[in-house]
Design an enzyme around this catalytic site. Structure first.
Site, PDB file in Angstrom:
ATOM      1  N   HIS A  11       0.817  -1.216   0.000  1.00 28.73           N
ATOM      2  CA  HIS A  11       0.000   0.000   0.000  1.00 28.73           C
ATOM      3  C   HIS A  11       0.849   1.262   0.000  1.00 28.73           C
ATOM      4  O   HIS A  11       0.362   2.337  -0.337  1.00 28.73           O
ATOM      5  CB  HIS A  11      -0.908   0.019   1.238  1.00 28.73           C
ATOM      6  CG  HIS A  11      -2.163  -0.763   1.059  1.00 28.73           C
ATOM      7  ND1 HIS A  11      -2.167  -2.135   0.945  1.00 28.73           N
ATOM      8  CD2 HIS A  11      -3.463  -0.375   0.933  1.00 28.73           C
ATOM      9  CE1 HIS A  11      -3.415  -2.546   0.779  1.00 28.73           C
ATOM     10  NE2 HIS A  11      -4.210  -1.496   0.769  1.00 28.73           N
TER      11      HIS A  11
HETATM   12  N1  LIG Z   1     -13.061  -9.103   1.238  1.00 26.41           N
HETATM   13  C1  LIG Z   1     -14.079  -8.234   1.056  1.00 26.41           C
HETATM   14  N2  LIG Z   1     -15.223  -8.629   0.459  1.00 26.41           N
HETATM   15  C2  LIG Z   1     -16.229  -7.760   0.266  1.00 26.41           C
HETATM   16  N3  LIG Z   1     -16.188  -6.461   0.614  1.00 26.41           N
HETATM   17  C3  LIG Z   1     -15.063  -6.024   1.208  1.00 26.41           C
HETATM   18  C4  LIG Z   1     -13.951  -6.864   1.452  1.00 26.41           C
HETATM   19  N4  LIG Z   1     -12.974  -6.125   2.055  1.00 26.41           N
HETATM   20  C5  LIG Z   1     -13.450  -4.878   2.144  1.00 26.41           C
HETATM   21  N5  LIG Z   1     -14.708  -4.797   1.649  1.00 26.41           N
HETATM   22  C6  LIG Z   1     -15.558  -3.607   1.534  1.00 26.41           C
HETATM   23  O1  LIG Z   1     -14.729  -2.502   1.203  1.00 26.41           O
HETATM   24  C7  LIG Z   1     -15.037  -1.423   2.060  1.00 26.41           C
HETATM   25  C8  LIG Z   1     -13.814  -0.548   2.296  1.00 26.41           C
HETATM   26  O2  LIG Z   1     -13.445   0.087   1.083  1.00 26.41           O
HETATM   27  P1  LIG Z   1     -12.248   1.136   1.038  1.00 26.41           P
HETATM   28  O3  LIG Z   1     -12.230   1.954   2.270  1.00 26.41           O
HETATM   29  O4  LIG Z   1     -12.407   1.893  -0.236  1.00 26.41           O
HETATM   30  O5  LIG Z   1     -10.962   0.220   0.929  1.00 26.41           O
HETATM   31  P2  LIG Z   1      -9.735   0.007   1.975  1.00 26.41           P
HETATM   32  O6  LIG Z   1     -10.267  -0.816   3.098  1.00 26.41           O
HETATM   33  O7  LIG Z   1      -8.710  -0.708   1.180  1.00 26.41           O
HETATM   34  O8  LIG Z   1      -9.301   1.382   2.430  1.00 26.41           O
HETATM   35  C9  LIG Z   1     -15.550  -2.058   3.319  1.00 26.41           C
HETATM   36  O9  LIG Z   1     -16.432  -1.164   4.001  1.00 26.41           O
HETATM   37  C10 LIG Z   1     -16.264  -3.304   2.825  1.00 26.41           C
HETATM   38  O10 LIG Z   1     -17.618  -3.065   2.534  1.00 26.41           O
END
Ligand SMILES: Nc1ncnc2c1ncn2[C@@H]1O[C@H](COP(=O)(O)OP(=O)(O)O)[C@@H](O)[C@H]1O
Ligand SMILES: Nc1ncnc2c1ncn2[C@@H]1O[C@H](COP(=O)(O)OP(=O)(O)O)[C@@H](O)[C@H]1O
Ligand SMILES: [Mg+2]
Ligand SMILES: [Mg+2]
Ligand SMILES: [Mg+2]
Ligand SMILES: [Mg+2]
Lengths: 123, 194, 123, 194
Positions: A11
């Protein structure tokens, strides 16, 4: 094993290049490419950046390592976009990639490397 | 039934809603994540908006494909490959059918292929799943969507960044569930479901 | 848990600061200090740099993470040179420190954090 | 028996030998490590040399303590805390006794406290251990040291960086064993053991 390369996905851009620097100390002949951060250089990952790291690697068979789960999703996406053979390991990023690179450097076969990586699986 | 017109309208309304709720989505992501979900989605939808307005796509599959590619390349967080894969799978199927229910089901299958989450793990899947069931029963309305989003509040996250805080994830709405809620309310507004 | 801090020790300066950047995304209120590389900024570790990372951390109880074994030796040396309470974890550097920091951010107690770290032990 | 004179002479001869063999030690570290052992030791011993020539210490404990602190702060690799702790433990004990055998034994205990290695793991311990036994039996000579260093060649490393290459570490002399060999040959040259 010059056909094999290592790809580091993180990241954070500094983590990716830093891990490559650590690896290069012990695996001077192993091709190591990195994909750190988003396309804009922020914290995150990018499937396209990962794809570039695949293509620019001198190896045709790639051992790929990542930090957090969302990097894995982009890695799998990039895997679908490349013709190279990409092996994805759910192991500790630094410790796993270091182990793999050190073993590649001395010409270890993939099966032996994977056996060494097995205890480092944490994801 | 998806048409070029209502699909473009849907994505434009979704973009507008995401831009309006950007800060709220990032706020939701702060206690149980890294506080960037609103920024991620905002960046992604802005790229979708720009691509669709400059490319003037004339068929549904290419609109969905463009949307997918922009989300995959611009979002940066987990939601990028997840929403991106969803739209990619919808794009693929849309050359065969333009029915909403099977298309959304293909999108959900893509999300699950990518993220390996199941219902109840406090992710956007917890909105997609009941929404698809309602569409199949021809009963989707705003209340169904709202209920699904709110239901994530009491769940404990076992996937994604929120899973790191374990029990402490309980009591907060999942940010991805909230953005998916906007995806489906704007779908209703665009008249995609008859 | 404002009394707790996180210390990242790596052979490479960029890895140490990069991991701190990754952690800061989710643990804005946790004090994270780093000791990366040798005193001259080369690849290696330094007991004195680690000691400085201990002292400059706002926490009195420190959770310390490292990459390779020789970093651990310098960490243990630095441990003998500080009055702070330092807990040393033989876990995956990135994944372990991220987990610990995310949990500290939401006020988790040490016993629970250590239980979460246990499956990440790989050294 | 350690005296101010022979201790200073020993460390000066050790420094000269390390500087002369710097490239060879780094070469030994290349196939089974990161190729820096010669540079690490060179940097450390240069700092020891400078500190001892400027500080003009007048007792054995402070000479050994200064040596320890320089090695700890300047070496950078695993050998820094290992040799550093060895000299620190020797420094501590040297206010009680100046006999070589117990001092070296204290140093070895320090190395083991720090690195947790046992005999046979292809480390500097595999030189320190037989050397101490020979000193205790009043039988230390160059051949004993040389044999101990060479014996590491057939060992498989299970500690330190060399352990990562597993079986492939067999067939190479351990760099730390080689530098410890120099430590003990220069100790003989300095007349520290009567
Ligand atoms: N393995 C997964 N399967 C389905 N949805 C997921 C998964 N991991 C994360 N999410 C979704 O992604 C969202 C977070 O997105 P975002 O904040 O844009 O990404 P990051 O966590 O990489 O910062 C979470 O609230 C959840 O709904
Ligand atoms: N745990 C350990 N216990 C004892 N000696 C060790 C240990 N780890 C490494 N060594 C010694 O350190 C030497 C390597 O030193 P050096 O190259 O300076 O450090 P690094 O491996 O950090 O680059 C090895 O040859 C070995 O003799
Ligand atoms: Mg986020
Ligand atoms: Mg993020
Ligand atoms: Mg070395
Ligand atoms: Mg080194």
């Amino acid at each position: 094993m010059s056909d094999y390369g290592v790809v580091i996905v993180s990241h954070v851009p500094e983590i990716a290049t830093g891990v490559a620097a650590l690896i290069n100390e012990v695996a001077t002949d192993v091709s190591v490419t990195t994909a750190g951060g988003t396309d804009e250089g922020g914290v995150g990952t990018s499937a396209l950046k990962i794809q570039s790291a695949f293509e620019s690697n001198a190896g045709q068979c790639l051992l790929a390592f990542y930090d957090l789960g969302s990097a894995k999703m982009n890695l799998e996406l990039a895997q679908e976009l490349t013709n190279k053979k990409v092996y994805l390991y759910d192991v500790a990023l630094i410790e796993g990639s270091y182990t793999a690179a050190a073993l590649l450097q001395v010409g270890t076969d993939l099966a032996t490397i994977e056996a060494q990586l097995a205890p480092l699986k944490i994801k | 039934m998806l048409t070029v017109e209502n699909t473009l309208k849907w994505l434009e309304l979704f973009n507008a809603k995401i831009q309006a709720e950007k800060d709220y989505l990032s706020e939701l992501d702060t206690p149980i994540g890294d506080g960037d979900h609103g920024n991620n989605m905002s960046r992604g939808l802005l790229a979708v908006h720009e691509a669709l307005t400059t490319q003037s796509a004339t068929d549904v599959p290419s609109i969905l494909k463009t949307t997918a590619m922009m989300l995959i390349s611009k979002v940066g967080g987990a939601s990028g490959p997840l929403y991106g894969t969803a739209f990619l799978e919808m794009a693929k199927l849309s050359s065969t059918t333009l029915e909403v229910a099977p298309l959304l089901a293909a999108g959900l299958a893509g999300i699950q292929k990518r993220g390996h989450a199941q219902v109840g793990e406090k992710t956007l899947i917890d909105v997609w799943t009941p929404v698809i069931q309602a569409v199949e029963a021809d009963m989707l309305d705003g209340a169904t969507i709202e209920t699904a989003v709110m239901a994530t509040k009491d769940m404990q996250a076992t996937k994604g960044r929120a899973s790191y805080v374990g029990e402490r994830s309980i009591g907060h709405i999942d940010p991805g569930a909230a953005s998916s809620g906007y995806l489906f309310t704007t779908m209703l507004m665009a008249g995609v479901v008859s």
